[in-house]
Structures are given as structure tokens and as C-alpha cells.
Write an enzyme that holds these catalytic residues in place. Structure first.
Site, short mmCIF file in Angstrom:
data_model
loop_
_atom_site.label_atom_id
_atom_site.label_comp_id
_atom_site.label_asym_id
_atom_site.label_seq_id
_atom_site.Cartn_x
_atom_site.Cartn_y
_atom_site.Cartn_z
N LYS A 84 0.83 -1.21 0.00
CA LYS A 84 0.00 0.00 0.00
C LYS A 84 0.86 1.26 0.00
O LYS A 84 0.63 2.18 -0.77
CB LYS A 84 -0.91 0.05 1.25
CG LYS A 84 -1.89 -1.09 1.36
CD LYS A 84 -2.81 -0.90 2.57
CE LYS A 84 -2.10 -0.89 3.92
NZ LYS A 84 -1.56 -2.18 4.35
N ARG A 122 11.86 -6.40 5.21
CA ARG A 122 11.65 -4.97 4.96
C ARG A 122 12.58 -4.11 5.81
O ARG A 122 12.82 -4.39 6.97
CB ARG A 122 10.20 -4.63 5.27
CG ARG A 122 9.88 -3.17 5.17
CD ARG A 122 8.44 -2.94 4.90
NE ARG A 122 7.66 -2.98 6.12
CZ ARG A 122 6.36 -2.69 6.15
NH1 ARG A 122 5.71 -2.39 5.04
NH2 ARG A 122 5.71 -2.73 7.28
N ARG A 130 11.56 -1.94 11.28
CA ARG A 130 10.51 -1.44 12.16
C ARG A 130 10.27 -2.41 13.29
O ARG A 130 10.34 -3.61 13.11
CB ARG A 130 9.21 -1.27 11.36
CG ARG A 130 9.00 0.14 10.85
CD ARG A 130 7.91 0.22 9.84
NE ARG A 130 6.65 -0.44 10.23
CZ ARG A 130 5.56 -0.44 9.50
NH1 ARG A 130 5.54 0.21 8.34
NH2 ARG A 130 4.48 -1.06 9.89
N ARG A 140 -9.34 0.69 8.58
CA ARG A 140 -8.88 -0.66 8.88
C ARG A 140 -9.93 -1.45 9.64
O ARG A 140 -9.69 -2.63 9.95
CB ARG A 140 -7.64 -0.57 9.77
CG ARG A 140 -6.34 -0.89 9.08
CD ARG A 140 -5.26 -0.63 10.11
NE ARG A 140 -4.06 -1.35 9.86
CZ ARG A 140 -3.05 -0.90 9.14
NH1 ARG A 140 -3.10 0.26 8.56
NH2 ARG A 140 -1.96 -1.63 9.01
N ARG A 153 -0.06 -9.04 13.41
CA ARG A 153 -0.64 -8.06 12.49
C ARG A 153 -1.47 -8.74 11.41
O ARG A 153 -2.51 -8.23 11.00
CB ARG A 153 0.46 -7.22 11.85
CG ARG A 153 0.98 -6.15 12.80
CD ARG A 153 2.34 -5.68 12.40
NE ARG A 153 2.37 -4.94 11.16
CZ ARG A 153 3.45 -4.87 10.38
NH1 ARG A 153 4.57 -5.49 10.71
NH2 ARG A 153 3.40 -4.18 9.27
P1 ADP Z 1 1.21 -2.09 7.81
O1 ADP Z 1 0.10 -1.81 6.85
O2 ADP Z 1 2.42 -2.64 7.12
O3 ADP Z 1 0.80 -2.89 9.01
P2 ADP Z 1 1.13 0.66 8.78
O4 ADP Z 1 2.28 1.56 8.76
O5 ADP Z 1 -0.03 0.99 7.93
O6 ADP Z 1 1.75 -0.74 8.41
O7 ADP Z 1 0.59 0.49 10.29
C1 ADP Z 1 1.43 0.21 11.36
C2 ADP Z 1 0.64 0.12 12.66
O8 ADP Z 1 0.01 1.40 12.93
C3 ADP Z 1 -0.53 -0.86 12.68
O9 ADP Z 1 -0.11 -2.16 13.01
C4 ADP Z 1 -1.42 -0.24 13.77
O10 ADP Z 1 -0.96 -0.50 15.07
C5 ADP Z 1 -1.27 1.25 13.52
N1 ADP Z 1 -2.30 1.75 12.58
C6 ADP Z 1 -2.08 2.29 11.36
N2 ADP Z 1 -3.23 2.63 10.77
C7 ADP Z 1 -4.23 2.30 11.64
C8 ADP Z 1 -5.65 2.38 11.60
N3 ADP Z 1 -6.30 2.89 10.55
N4 ADP Z 1 -6.34 1.92 12.69
C9 ADP Z 1 -5.71 1.42 13.76
N5 ADP Z 1 -4.38 1.31 13.84
C10 ADP Z 1 -3.63 1.73 12.81
#
Ligand code: ADP
Ligand code: ZN
Length: 215
Positions: A13, A127, A160, A88, A171
Site C-alpha cells: 500500500k 523490509r 521497524r 482498517r 498483524r
Molecule cells: P502495515 O500496513 O504494514 O501494518 P502501517 O504503517 O499501515 O503498516 O501500520 C502500522 C501500525 O500502525 C498498525 O499495526 C497499527 O498498530 C497502527 N495503525 C495504522 N493505521 C491504523 C488504523 N487505521 N487503525 C488502527 N491502527 C492503525
């Protein structure tokens, strides 16, 4: 154009959002990036979010909904935006809907990136992310020119915290449980488009562009 990128962690994404943002000149809004920045600066938001993120859990809906509501008020969103990592959960999607309705706006398309489970694990565990600009690399697929340094800004490449193997599993579980139902949600609204997420980054990008341009 208002666009949502859906898909699992490691689905690409962020990579696609960056490319699309540059091409169509609309902002990429990544809740993950916003939260990580807050953690880095140990703001109040960062302190709230950190324990959820490091465990691979979702940050509570009301927190991220608040972030998005604020971000969408910014003038650079006037001509559109790309949501990357939001919504999400169904609750987040509903809140977004209500918000946009109030502004008489709608989402044009939801691109769902499809990547199988084994590939996700492989991607996430290899990554590396630039500590400074957030640019992503992969130890095998897309290594940086200089080991440990970002090609774009020279920043340090780190793994990360949530890309460690136990957290990756969590996750992916959370994704299946809370985020996957969004596919059905957007399918019903008639705006979901599925997109192969495995393969050459640029091919996927081109294919995303043709979907967008056919709207
Ligand atoms: P990825 O899609 O690779 O898991 P992101 O950078 O989008 O990585 O998200 C990292 C973390 O940030 C998630 O595991 C969550 O804890 C938090 N997060 C990000 N976006 C949201 C969201 N829309 N709702 C709840 N938590 C979020
Ligand atoms: Zn960088």
C-alpha cells in the site's frame, strides 16, 4: 480523485500510494506514518499509540478517526487524497463515510492489493525502512545502493519494531479479523477493485493507473 488503498500489511500500500501521490499530485495519507512520527516525537498521541503498535494491535478507532478528520481538513486535500492504511475496521469506514457525506464528497475507488500469506511474511521480515523519510527497501527484492543507507536521503535504514516475526503474525491475524471484512463493505458500495499485489512494482503501478484513468 479520492482513493483508498486496502490490503494486508506488507501488501504494498505504502509503495503504491507514494507512486500514485507523485503522479496525480494528491497527498498520501498514511495513518501508520502519522502514528510513527508521533511516536518518534513522543507526543501525547505517540504515547497512546506506541504500545498498540509495538504489539501489532490496532490503535483504537476513536484515535485514528480523530487523526483522519483533522488531516482531511488541510487544504492540500481539496483536490483529492490517497488513504493508505485507513480505514482498517468497519467502524473506521463508517466514520469516514459520515465525514465525507457531510462534506458532500465520496470515495471514487478502493484498490485492494492481493498478496498471499507466505509472500507477506517474506516481505515484512525483509523490509527495511528509512528512519528519516520513511522510504521502504527490502534486503532481497529492493536493496539500497549503500548498505544500511537510504538512496533518497542517506538516512539510516532500520527494521521497524513491528516487523519482527512475532509481531508480524499478530498483524496478519488482526488484518484477517478486523480489516478483511472491509472488502465486502466496499464491494457492496460498488467501488472495490481487486488488484494483483505480487509482481513488479512498476507493473502494478501501471495497472493501478489504468484502473484510475478508466473511471
Ligand atoms: P502495515 O500496513 O504494514 O501494518 P502501517 O504503517 O499501515 O503498516 O501500520 C502500522 C501500525 O500502525 C498498525 O499495526 C497499527 O498498530 C497502527 N495503525 C495504522 N493505521 C491504523 C488504523 N487505521 N487503525 C488502527 N491502527 C492503525
Ligand atoms: Zn530516506
Amino acid at each position: 480523485m479520492r482513493l483508498i488503498l486496502l490490503g494486508p500489511p506488507g501488501g504494498g500500500k505504502g509503495t503504491q500510494a507514494r507512486l500514485l501521490s507523485e503522479k496525480y499530485n494528491i497527498p498520501q495519507i498514511s495513518t501508520g506514518d502519522i502514528l510513527r512520527e508521533a511516536v518518534k516525537n513522543s507526543t501525547e498521541l505517540g504515547r497512546k499509540a506506541q504500545e498498540f503498535m509495538s504489539q501489532g494491535k490496532l490503535v483504537p478507532d476513536e484515535v485514528v478517526i480523530g487523526i483522519i478528520e483533522d488531516r482531511l481538513k488541510t487544504s492540500d486535500c481539496e483536490h483529492g487524497f490517497i488513504l493508505d492504511g485507513f480505514p482498517r475496521t468497519i467502524r473506521q469506514a463508517e466514520a469516514l463515510n459520515v465525514k465525507l457525506k457531510g462534506l458532500e464528497l465520496n470515495i471514487d475507488i478502493v484498490l485492494d492489493l492481493l498478496v498471499d500469506f507466505d509472500e507477506l511474511i517474506r516481505r515484512l521480515s525483509g523490509r527495511r525502512t528509512c528512519e528519516n523519510c520513511g522510504n521502504g527497501f527490502h534486503v532481497n527484492d529492493n536493496p539500497s545502493k549503500v548498505d544500511g543507507k537510504c538512496d533518497e536521503c542517506g538516512g539510516k535504514l532500520i527494521q521497524r519494531e513491528d516487523d519482527q516475526s512475532q509481531t508480524i503474525k499478530k498483524r496478519l491475524e488482526v488484518y484477517r479479523e478486523s480489516t478483511e471484512p472491509l472488502k465486502e463493505y466496499y464491494k457492496k458500495l460498488g467501488i472495490l477493485r481487486e488488484q494483483k499485489g505480487k509482481g513488479n512494482i512498476n507493473d502494478i503501478f501501471k495497472s493501478n493507473c489504468s484502473i484510475i484513468e478508466s473511471l
